[in-house]
Motif scaffolding. Sequence first.
Motif, PDB file in Angstrom:
ATOM      1  N   TRP A  17       0.814  -1.216   0.000  1.00  0.00           N
ATOM      2  CA  TRP A  17       0.000   0.000   0.000  1.00  0.00           C
ATOM      3  C   TRP A  17       0.847   1.266   0.000  1.00  0.00           C
ATOM      4  CZ3 TRP A  17      -3.952  -1.092  -2.292  1.00  0.00           C
ATOM      5  CH2 TRP A  17      -4.853  -2.099  -1.929  1.00  0.00           C
ATOM      6  N   ASP A  21       0.419   4.197  -2.835  1.00  0.00           N
ATOM      7  CA  ASP A  21       0.389   5.637  -2.538  1.00  0.00           C
ATOM      8  C   ASP A  21       1.376   6.370  -3.445  1.00  0.00           C
ATOM      9  OD1 ASP A  21       0.113   8.121  -1.436  1.00  0.00           O
ATOM     10  OD2 ASP A  21       0.544   7.524   0.611  1.00  0.00           O
ATOM     11  N   THR A 306      -8.421  -4.896   3.031  1.00  0.00           N
ATOM     12  CA  THR A 306      -8.617  -3.470   2.768  1.00  0.00           C
ATOM     13  C   THR A 306      -9.912  -3.211   2.008  1.00  0.00           C
ATOM     14  OG1 THR A 306      -6.198  -3.275   2.641  1.00  0.00           O
ATOM     15  CG2 THR A 306      -7.495  -1.399   1.881  1.00  0.00           C
ATOM     16  N   HIS A 322      -0.508   3.454   5.668  1.00  0.00           N
ATOM     17  CA  HIS A 322      -0.929   3.503   4.274  1.00  0.00           C
ATOM     18  C   HIS A 322      -2.180   2.652   4.047  1.00  0.00           C
ATOM     19  CE1 HIS A 322       2.280   5.868   2.492  1.00  0.00           C
ATOM     20  NE2 HIS A 322       3.144   5.210   3.224  1.00  0.00           N
ATOM     21  N   LEU A 323      -2.294   1.543   4.760  1.00  0.00           N
ATOM     22  CA  LEU A 323      -3.489   0.715   4.603  1.00  0.00           C
ATOM     23  C   LEU A 323      -4.741   1.496   4.999  1.00  0.00           C
ATOM     24  CD1 LEU A 323      -3.915  -3.003   5.683  1.00  0.00           C
ATOM     25  CD2 LEU A 323      -5.726  -1.332   6.021  1.00  0.00           C
ATOM     26  N   THR A 326      -5.540   4.021   2.400  1.00  0.00           N
ATOM     27  CA  THR A 326      -6.040   3.391   1.176  1.00  0.00           C
ATOM     28  C   THR A 326      -7.505   3.021   1.322  1.00  0.00           C
ATOM     29  OG1 THR A 326      -3.851   2.503   0.640  1.00  0.00           O
ATOM     30  CG2 THR A 326      -5.746   1.471  -0.418  1.00  0.00           C
TER      31      THR A 326
END
Length: 393
Positions: A17, A21, A306, A322-323, A326
């Motif tokens: 992830w 990004d 996710t 980041h997960l 996302t």
Amino acid sequence: MSSDRFILIKAWSYTLWADIDHVLSQLLIAEITNRIPVIYWPTHCLHNGFVQTNGFELYFEPISGYTIYHIAKPEYTYYPPIWDSDSLLADDRDRDTWMYRNIGDIISSNANVVVGDAYYNVSELIPFVKKQHSTYGMTVEQTYHYLYGKYIKIKPDIEMEVQGYYNSWIKNNHPVLAVHVRRVDENEVFDARNSKEYGNQYWNKVYKRYIKKRNPEKIRRLSPKGRIKKPNGLYHSEIRKYVEKYNIKKIFLLTDCEETVKEYQKLYGTKLLFTDGKRIKSGDEASQMESPMIKRRRGIELIKDTYLAAKCDFFIGNDFSHLSHTALRIKDWGDKSVSLLYWLYKKLKYPINVKLIVKKESNNIIIRTIKRAIELFNEYKERLIKGGNKYAK
């Protein structure tokens, strides 16, 4: 779009992830500069593991009809100038010096191939967006949402797994709250008391090295004038708010930690949902999760969790993940459906999943009450601020 102008988007962090990004910001550069995007994640990416395979296309549909081999031509020019047709498959070990990676130079380059292997937050690119572009006037998160919806499409077999789990466990149990909890690294300690002393407001590097040489459980002795905020300590109070306010029927847990699953099972019982993926203990490295030849399975589990979170009604996550970010970019949640947690101390933000050392509170109950009221007020103000977080991990 010219057929001889490309941007080669290489892996940045080698984790899934985080690299997505990175891909999104590079795709915005591709649109700004009228270049054809080509994505290449090499074998040593965390969730690749296959020899001579593009890791991105193990999980997502191709962005364009070109590969790295189409743009490795002796007659092409390249920027940064360290690259040529023979070196494209390699990594630049000196990229952290940021030589030749100024945003303005990247955007203004006339080379046939611009190589994007350095991370820019979309907020840094917005000033370069012109009026005729689709994202002109959008906020940072709106821009991320636009890019994600336009370019990122998961493979059909992964989509089938996501939909299968959703139909079996989530579809008939709304409203559902998704909760993403990152593992606690026992060796990670943030000393917020001296955050500016070493020129870094987020990380006291000297203190980290000092702690790692000793038993982390002895931190209290090493910092007698400080107190420690418990990692992930805000989650359960935040979960209670959602459960009570929205009558939550199920809680969908996303975590890579065995201890976290056991903790949440004890607290929430049959209300808890989670996928049957492999998890590790808090002190283990992510690279220990599988052998190199089955890394795609781990990547699928990560994507599956996710996307399932994005099918839930509410979401609590980690603002330095980041997960978590996302999951917010896959769909439009609305302002009241999401909470991203972090520690806030002296107007600085720190990851919620680390041990944070702060100054010891005064014994005077009036002073403690006033300080706590100020902390709560600052937390409330921070949550009203919208936009990307360039320090998310």
